[in-house]
Design an enzyme around this catalytic site. Structure first.
Site, PDB file in Angstrom:
ATOM      1  N   GLY A 272      36.390  44.763  47.017  1.00  0.00           N
ATOM      2  CA  GLY A 272      35.778  45.441  46.009  1.00  0.00           C
ATOM      3  C   GLY A 272      36.646  46.143  44.990  1.00  0.00           C
ATOM      4  O   GLY A 272      36.136  46.557  44.189  1.00  0.00           O
TER       5      GLY A 272
ATOM      6  N   ASP B   6      38.374  47.293  50.731  1.00  0.00           N
ATOM      7  CA  ASP B   6      39.664  46.663  50.311  1.00  0.00           C
ATOM      8  C   ASP B   6      40.734  47.353  51.128  1.00  0.00           C
ATOM      9  O   ASP B   6      40.571  47.970  52.188  1.00  0.00           O
ATOM     10  CB  ASP B   6      39.629  47.350  48.647  1.00  0.00           C
ATOM     11  CG  ASP B   6      40.517  46.109  47.918  1.00  0.00           C
ATOM     12  OD1 ASP B   6      41.684  46.116  48.119  1.00  0.00           O
ATOM     13  OD2 ASP B   6      39.955  45.505  46.965  1.00  0.00           O
TER      14      ASP B   6
ATOM     15  N   ASP C 230      40.827  44.644  56.110  1.00  0.00           N
ATOM     16  CA  ASP C 230      41.398  43.547  56.063  1.00  0.00           C
ATOM     17  C   ASP C 230      40.378  42.301  56.049  1.00  0.00           C
ATOM     18  O   ASP C 230      39.992  42.064  57.159  1.00  0.00           O
ATOM     19  CB  ASP C 230      42.773  43.505  56.759  1.00  0.00           C
ATOM     20  CG  ASP C 230      43.447  42.096  56.699  1.00  0.00           C
ATOM     21  OD1 ASP C 230      42.979  41.250  55.800  1.00  0.00           O
ATOM     22  OD2 ASP C 230      44.115  41.741  57.438  1.00  0.00           O
TER      23      ASP C 230
ATOM     24  N   HIS D 244      38.839  33.359  43.881  1.00  0.00           N
ATOM     25  CA  HIS D 244      39.710  32.770  42.876  1.00  0.00           C
ATOM     26  C   HIS D 244      41.314  32.894  42.999  1.00  0.00           C
ATOM     27  O   HIS D 244      42.135  32.409  42.520  1.00  0.00           O
ATOM     28  CB  HIS D 244      39.463  32.972  41.249  1.00  0.00           C
ATOM     29  CG  HIS D 244      39.773  34.155  40.848  1.00  0.00           C
ATOM     30  ND1 HIS D 244      39.611  34.364  39.600  1.00  0.00           N
ATOM     31  CD2 HIS D 244      40.230  35.419  41.302  1.00  0.00           C
ATOM     32  CE1 HIS D 244      40.209  35.631  39.216  1.00  0.00           C
ATOM     33  NE2 HIS D 244      40.749  36.216  40.240  1.00  0.00           N
TER      34      HIS D 244
HETATM   35  C1  LIG Z   1      41.164  40.247  41.781  1.00  0.00           C
HETATM   36  S1  LIG Z   1      40.792  41.744  42.634  1.00  0.00           S
HETATM   37  C2  LIG Z   1      39.165  41.955  42.414  1.00  0.00           C
HETATM   38  C3  LIG Z   1      38.798  43.473  42.670  1.00  0.00           C
HETATM   39  C4  LIG Z   1      37.375  43.610  42.683  1.00  0.00           C
HETATM   40  N1  LIG Z   1      36.368  42.681  43.202  1.00  0.00           N
HETATM   41  C5  LIG Z   1      36.963  43.357  40.984  1.00  0.00           C
HETATM   42  O1  LIG Z   1      36.123  42.556  40.580  1.00  0.00           O
HETATM   43  O2  LIG Z   1      37.386  44.362  40.197  1.00  0.00           O
HETATM   44  C6  LIG Z   1      40.887  41.079  44.198  1.00  0.00           C
HETATM   45  C7  LIG Z   1      40.889  42.321  45.220  1.00  0.00           C
HETATM   46  O3  LIG Z   1      40.885  41.563  46.667  1.00  0.00           O
HETATM   47  C8  LIG Z   1      41.876  42.785  47.481  1.00  0.00           C
HETATM   48  N2  LIG Z   1      42.589  42.190  48.470  1.00  0.00           N
HETATM   49  C9  LIG Z   1      43.456  41.422  48.546  1.00  0.00           C
HETATM   50  N3  LIG Z   1      43.739  40.975  49.628  1.00  0.00           N
HETATM   51  C10 LIG Z   1      43.171  41.651  50.820  1.00  0.00           C
HETATM   52  C11 LIG Z   1      42.795  41.862  52.046  1.00  0.00           C
HETATM   53  N4  LIG Z   1      43.558  41.040  52.992  1.00  0.00           N
HETATM   54  N5  LIG Z   1      41.589  42.652  52.292  1.00  0.00           N
HETATM   55  C12 LIG Z   1      40.996  42.948  51.800  1.00  0.00           C
HETATM   56  N6  LIG Z   1      41.069  43.208  50.223  1.00  0.00           N
HETATM   57  C13 LIG Z   1      41.976  42.219  49.730  1.00  0.00           C
HETATM   58  C14 LIG Z   1      43.031  43.225  46.399  1.00  0.00           C
HETATM   59  O4  LIG Z   1      43.212  44.509  46.820  1.00  0.00           O
HETATM   60  C15 LIG Z   1      41.801  43.133  45.035  1.00  0.00           C
HETATM   61  O5  LIG Z   1      41.248  44.543  44.989  1.00  0.00           O
END
Ligand SMILES: C[S@@+](CC[C@H](N)C(=O)[O-])C[C@H]1O[C@@H](n2cnc3c(N)ncnc32)[C@H](O)[C@@H]1O
Length: 472
Positions: free
Chosen positions: A278, A300, A331, A351
């Protein structure tokens, strides 16, 4: 035989009637490309019929240009698009729009612009004229440049002298988000794209879905996935700029539109909604404000959760204090600790990942789901580019309740799709992809979810959609 180019011109005129009627009804002037942008000027993009008319005009005009020029010219014009990304970045980094805003409508001579940013006037003149050729800046007299509607949106909201003397605060003002996004496109996106062919053809990366094998990693000479690479101290400015740039996305997709679709009000009091990946909680804060009966948990990575807590304690402290909104480090490659979720939602998460890895993430949610848990993926749905009559064959794209068929008026062949551009960008960044509806259905099915409904604002991937799935 009916002329196709005349039909395109007629289509343009019919839709111009809609835009003019909208301006007349609002007693607003038609926006001028030559004048700096004023908030509230322009066509009412919050009205679906106006949005549709402007998309049809743009698609018809682009197709008309393609139809009347030689194929070689069309190919060269498209292949040279990188010059625009590079030129825009030069303009952003040299604060040209900010310098010209201070100069006002009379504009400023090239030699004065160049001396302010310590650049070669001949080289800078080449960049500026290229941008003028694509309606960014205007040349009011020989060698004198001024802002126009497009370039004026690149200002950062600080005096030019301060931007040069204190570069660390150049993206500190809210209006600098667009400049930050444009600089990121001319830097990371352009560099990543330049290594696309090598990445797709090298046997060591060609079939990999791993983030560490993406084109941008090759461009930057790193073996780490890009987000880990960006954690390195030398990349701090890029990460900061990327974060600010993402806020410009709200210009294209207001939060009101993002939330619209699923009936959040139908969820019972204290329903648990988990915002997986998120980020700093932007979507959850908006939902918590609008639907105070819900309990939202933003999950997150550790550093992101810290950032989210810090910002939310300033922007929406009552949400945290009441327990309506909370943050949790998690995670998403591990089983979800929340076993009573009414909704798992994930915005712009799928995506970032290849199909194989997306299935892994969704399986972990499936393991933690109850039989009544809903999954809502918020992402762009990109269209197939074939005639919509051909979609009857691959019925999955039109059989899901709520799906919109990309119908385009004749003789338009297809609408331009910015979703296809962002798909290339996420592929370059992290081997991600924007998906068609059939790809979402397949990825969900492979992870034990059935797509039951979609909520779409358009059929061309211009806006984020909601994909609703239930456990099978
Ligand atoms: C493109 S961003 C989207 C953030 C949010 N949902 C938004 O729309 O503003 C993708 C998110 O996935 C999180 N992320 C990446 N790998 C992750 C993991 N292994 N576990 C949890 N979150 C993760 C990133 O830190 C980032 O905040």
């Amino acid at each position: 035989m009916k002329s196709s180019i005349r039909a395109l011109a007629q289509l343009i005129l019919e839709n111009i009637d809609i835009l003019e009627a909208d301006c007349a009804q609002r007693h607003a002037d038609e926006p001028s490309l030559q004048e700096p942008f004023k908030p509230g000027s322009g066509f009412a993009t919050d009205r679906p019929e106006v949005r549709k008319a402007s998309s049809i005009i743009a698609a018809a005009a682009q197709q008309l240009a393609q139809a009347v020029r030689a194929p070689e010219v069309n190919l060269m014009t498209t292949a040279y698009a990188h010059t625009f990304a590079a030129g825009i970045r030069v303009a952003v980094e040299f604060h040209i729009a900010d310098i010209l805003q201070e100069a006002g409508p009379e504009g400023l001579h090239l030699k004065d612009i160049a001396s302010t940013c310590n650049a070669d006037p001949v080289k800078l003149g080449q960049v500026l004229r290229l941008l003028v050729s694509t309606w960014i800046f205007k040349e009011v007299k020989p060698d004198v440049f001024a802002n126009n509607r497009n370039s004026s949106v690149m200002v950062k909201g600080l005096p030019a002298a301060q931007l040069f003397s204190s570069p660390e605060i150049k993206y500190s003002q809210p209006e600098s988000a667009m400049a930050a996004l444009l600089a990121c496109i001319g830097d990371e996106c352009l560099k990543g794209a330049s290594c696309m062919y090598e990445t797709l053809s090298d046997p060591s990366t060609a079939f990999s879905g791993e983030g560490k094998d993406a084109a941008l990693c090759r461009a930057f000479g790193t073996k780490k996935p890009i987000w880990e690479f960006f954690d390195e101290p030398e990349q701090r400015d890029r990460v900061h700029r990327f974060g600010i740039g993402m806020k410009a996305a709200a210009t294209f997709q207001p939060m009101e539109l993002t939330i619209q679709g699923f009936d959040w009000g139908s969820l019972k009091k204290d329903s648990v909604v988990v915002d997986v990946g998120g980020g700093i909680g932007t979507l959850s804060v908006a939902l918590a404000k609008k639907f105070p009966h819900l309990k939202l948990v933003v999950q997150d990575r550790g550093p992101v959760v810290e950032d989210g807590l810090e910002r939310t304690s300033i922007d929406f402290p009552e949400g945290l204090e009441s327990g309506r909104l909370s943050f949790q480090e998690h995670d998403f490659f591990k089983t979800n600790p929340i076993k009573n979720a009414d909704v798992f939602m994930a915005k712009y998460v799928m995506h970032d990942w290849s199909d194989q890895i997306s299935v892994e993430i969704l399986k972990h949610l499936r393991e933690a789901a109850t039989p009544n848990t809903k999954l809502i993926l918020l992402d762009k749905i990109i269209p197939h580019m074939c005639p919509s009559s051909e979609l009857e064959e691959s019925a999955i794209d039109i059989s899901v309740p709520g799906s919109l068929k990309p119908d385009v008026p004749e003789p338009i062949i297809h609408m331009s799709g910015n979703g296809h551009m962002s798909s290339m960008v996420v592929m370059a960044f992290c081997n991600g992809q924007e998906r068609t509806l059939s790809s979402f259905v397949k990825v969900c099915a492979d992870a034990g979810w059935k797509v039951s409904e979609v909520f779409m604002h358009d059929a061309f991937g211009h806006y984020i959609s909601q994909i609703l799935a239930i456990p099978v």
